[in-house]
Design an enzyme around this catalytic site. Structure first.
Site, short mmCIF file in Angstrom:
data_model
loop_
_atom_site.label_atom_id
_atom_site.label_comp_id
_atom_site.label_asym_id
_atom_site.label_seq_id
_atom_site.Cartn_x
_atom_site.Cartn_y
_atom_site.Cartn_z
N ARG A 178 0.46 -1.11 0.22
CA ARG A 178 -0.19 0.11 0.14
C ARG A 178 0.83 1.37 -0.14
O ARG A 178 0.66 2.13 -0.71
CB ARG A 178 -0.96 -0.12 0.98
N ASN A 234 -6.52 -2.53 1.97
CA ASN A 234 -6.43 -4.27 2.04
C ASN A 234 -7.73 -4.66 2.26
O ASN A 234 -8.90 -4.18 2.90
CB ASN A 234 -5.65 -4.77 3.30
#
Length: 800
Positions: free
Chosen positions: A27, A45
């Site tokens: 990320r 996520n």
């Protein structure tokens, strides 16, 4: 091949990334790349991987999508990228948002060895984490050993009890920091702590051993010859100075492990190179994020005690894989033994409450800490064979990374495969991927059986796997098979029973990404024993096989196992059985009475044994290549009376093979075999001529290393001869040019390389294991893909 949708020119896109993309800094990488391209949106996520929304200039989105693959974090693996047009949102700067739940279909990243940056920090006196033994970041540290649920967030790990201090929270919440959402992040102020204790509970003062801390004090104890239990990443370990014969002998005696080789750990490659030859490929494998134990050829002038690996020319070395190990070995300029914290054959201890009772009988001191271990994870073992890194045991650093299945398995139902009896693993298959568990071990031990049942339930819960099919080995008495049959009945699920050697070959096919629709290969499955389709015991098989079916085309000569299971532990029984099958006692005694082997066999209870052979009582025939190795090793005087661990005779016999004879001696000096036919018409490998040549060499006093080399070369030659015969025009496998090597015998480096080289020279394409072991540790993958193939075939017949 990854399935990637065609890019679209749009001002906004929704992008789904699947694979190993959680807990690896993915990320923050997305955040950095999006901001670099001036894109807006968000990333998060969820149970299926990473979900993101981007909007901005179409060309910038294209550059961003390419960079996702080109600049992904070192521990990440992208299996699939799905892009679709989206409606632009009222979004500000690109941001990272909270995770979503949902069905867990993303992979769990394996535990990773300490990265270069973290290693530098723990040795930097000016760094905040100087000498902190639990330092980690998104590029390294514990994963499988601490995660309890998906998505992989701190609240779902055994770190949830350690509240972040302000400094760690700043790192954890800053996308620019390499510790952004590194779930185990901690420091001296807020994280786990190490303590050195006596296992008998008596008081001790670690400052009498060091000027630094408890971890460094453990090093002093090792230097003094003590045995120390250490709480590692996935369980407790025993350590001692590998150069001190007294310490090694004491550890062997207390652990009840008289001969099986110990694993070693060294501070750095320079220390390892003092004891072993290390190639560039081996150095890269040692220093990889998985940091497995790597089998290396020992230097003749090694200073490691001979008791570390008795009878072998290889040593199993690993580099430190956690900051605790790095710090402990900082002052240690010689190797240490580092073996699992258990009695022989028991599972490794992970429970702090059991340390005194289970480990106190072996170690006098324990270096422990207060971070719980979610599940036991042993060290992985690897070896460079035929120029390729190959796993002998798949655990820490590799499991449970999903294996992408070949083309054709995308629509396969969810399968749970239970594995074998020895070196057990199990496998969860679904959605075109297979999750092979960490190494569980041998199920003949009650503690391991309990651990196996827990691990099965643990993985099904962790990955939210809902099996539609179950798969077990054909052997009716394997504990794994019995459990699978019980659970199939209890759950009302279809059960696939899979022949042992077919599973070996199928695992090799899947390991090499052979498509479901590919034509059959000739599989060579060589091992100790497996239950055959004809209810006999097999172990040296040539199969025309694909994922759906296997047909036995050739075999090794079936020879009696005198005493049943005892033949696996006492090699002389196999020697006697082979000699009686080839020439009988009268001829053997007449021609070879001068041999010490004759005197040894004559002293056994021959009348009883001959009665067993005549009646077949406790002497079932088996076409086992593994038992042939035992028989030949026993004849040469290697582990003749009893082995102390599985495969010992064959392993020590391989270790003796003379390199000069293997490389330079004329092939005509290799021991000869024949390929006649059984009464059934099945061609088989007949070893009579080999035995005559070997016994003749014993009479001549030929050195055992030369005997070993001649046997290995001769066996490789006849295996290739069998392949050529079976694949000739008009033969059962006529036209087949692809050969798959599987089974534990092919972990013998000498035989593997001899067979592979000769097959390639004959024009065959050779497939061999890499990601899963050739031994029974790979069986579960083979069972799973066979069950999936059968289910897909059944669905096709129904028109689904």
């Amino acid at each position: 091949m990854s399935a990637v949708m065609q890019p679209v020119a749009a001002q906004a896109e929704r992008i789904r990334v699947q694979g190993l993309v959680q807990g690896v800094g993915f990320r923050p990488t997305v955040w950095r790349l999006a901001r670099r391209e001036g894109l807006r949106g968000w990333v998060r996520n969820d149970g299926d991987g990473v979900d993101l929304h981007v909007q901005g200039d179409a060309a910038a989105i294209e550059r961003f999508a390419r960079a996702l693959r080109d600049e992904m974090p070192a521990l990440a693996r992208i299996d699939r990228v799905i892009r679709r047009p989206a409606v632009p949102e009222d979004a500000g700067d690109f941001r990272i948002v909270d995770s979503e739940g949902g069905a867990a279909r993303t992979g769990v990243v394996p535990d990773a060895a300490t990265c270069t940056d973290c290693r530098a920090e723990i040795f930097d006196p000016f760094a905040r984490r100087y000498r902190y033994p639990f330092t980690n970041c998104t590029h390294c540290g514990p994963r499988l050993s601490i995660v309890e649920a998906i998505p992989y967030d701190r609240a779902h790990t055994t770190m949830r009890g350690f509240a972040l201090c302000d400094d760690c929270r700043d790192e954890y919440t800053s996308p620019q920091d390499r510790r952004f959402h590194a779930q185990p992040v901690a420091c001296h102020a807020c994280g786990p702590r190490a303590r050195l204790l006596r296992t008998d509970g008596a008081a001790m003062a670690a400052d009498m051993l060091t000027m630094l801390d408890d971890v460094d004090a453990a090093c002093t104890l090792l230097q003094r010859g003590e045995i120390v239990a250490i709480k590692g990443l996935g369980g407790y370990q025993f350590a001692c100075d590998a150069t001190r014969a007294d310490a090694v002998a004491r550890l062997r005696d207390r652990k009840r492990r008289p001969r099986k080789p110990f694993a070693l750990m060294a501070r750095d490659l320079d220390v390892i190179r003092r004891h072993c030859a290390v190639s560039d490929d081996e150095a890269a494998l040692l220093a990889s994020p998985a940091a497995p134990v790597v089998l290396l050829v020992a230097d003749g002038a090694r200073r490691v005690d001979d008791g570390v690996a008795p009878g072998l020319r290889t040593l199993g070395f690993m580099l430190p894989n956690t900051p605790l190990h790095h710090l402990m070995l900082r002052r240690m300029d010689r190797p240490i033994v580092l073996t699992s914290g258990n009695l022989a054959d028991e599972p490794q201890c992970i429970d702090d409450a059991e340390v005194g009772a289970r480990l106190g009988r072996i170690a006098d001191y324990v270096l422990t800490h207060d971070r719980p271990i979610a599940r036991r994870v042993d060290d992985s073992v690897a070896r460079i064979v035929d120029g390729v890194p190959r796993l002998l045991r798949r655990a820490r650093g590799y499991a449970p990374a999903p294996l992408r299945l070949p083309a054709g398995f995308e629509r396969a139902p969810a399968v749970l495969a239970y594995g074998g009896e020895l070196k057990n693993t199990f496998c969860l298959l679904r959605a075109g991927e297979a999750i092979v568990s960490h190494h569980v071990g041998d199920l003949d031990n009650p503690r391991t059986q309990e651990d196996y049942r827990r691990a099965l339930a643990d993985y099904e819960q962790l990955f939210e796997h809902r099996a539609e099919w179950l798969a077990v080995d054909l052997h009716p008495d394997y504990r794994s098979s019995r459990l699978g049959r019980e659970q199939a009945a209890a759950r009302g699920l279809p059960l696939a029973t899979v022949q042992h050697h077919h599973a070996h070959v199928a695992a090799c096919l899947a390991d090499n990404e052979v498509a479901l629709a590919a034509p059959p290969v000739l599989g060579i499955a060589l091992d100790g024993l497996g239950y055959g389709d004809d209810d006999a015991l097999w172990g040296g098989e040539f199969l025309l096989a694909d994922y759906r079916a296997a047909r036995r085309l050739g075999t090794f000569k079936p020879v009696a196992l005198i005493g049943g299971d005892r033949a696996m532990r006492e090699p002389w029984r196999n020697t006697y059985a082979h000699l009686m099958a080839e020439m009988g006692w009268a001829r053997f005694a007449n021609d070879y009475a001068e041999l010490e082997l004759h005197r040894f066999l004559a002293a056994q209870s021959r009348a009883l044994i001959d009665g067993m052979l005549a009646s077949g009582t406790q002497a079932p025939p088996a076409s086992s290549c593994g038992r042939l190795f035992d028989a030949v090793a026993g004849a040469a005087g290697i582990c003749r009376e009893r082995t102390q661990y599985e495969g010992q005779a064959a392993i020590e016999f391989e270790a003796l093979a003379d390199a000069g004879t293997l490389a330079d001696a004329d092939d005509t000096l290799a021991y000869p075999f024949a390929v006649p036919r059984l009464k059934s018409g099945l061609p088989y490998i007949e070893p009579l001529a080999m035995w005559q040549a070997l016994l003749g060499d014993l009479i001549l006093g030929t050195p055992v290393p030369v005997i070993s080399a001649r046997f290995h070369k001769g066996l490789a030659k006849v295996i290739v001869a069998m392949v050529r015969q079976l694949c000739a025009d008009g033969a059962p496998a006529g036209g087949v040019r692809r050969v798959a090597l599987s089974g534990g015998v092919f972990q013998n480096r000498v035989l593997h390389e001899q067979v592979a080289a000769r097959l390639r020279a004959a024009g065959f394409d050779v497939l061999a294991h890499r990601q899963v072991p050739a031994n029974d540790g790979g069986l579960s993958l083979g069972q799973a893909v066979i069950a999936a193939a059968r289910a897909l075939s059944a669905a096709e017949r129904r028109g689904e």
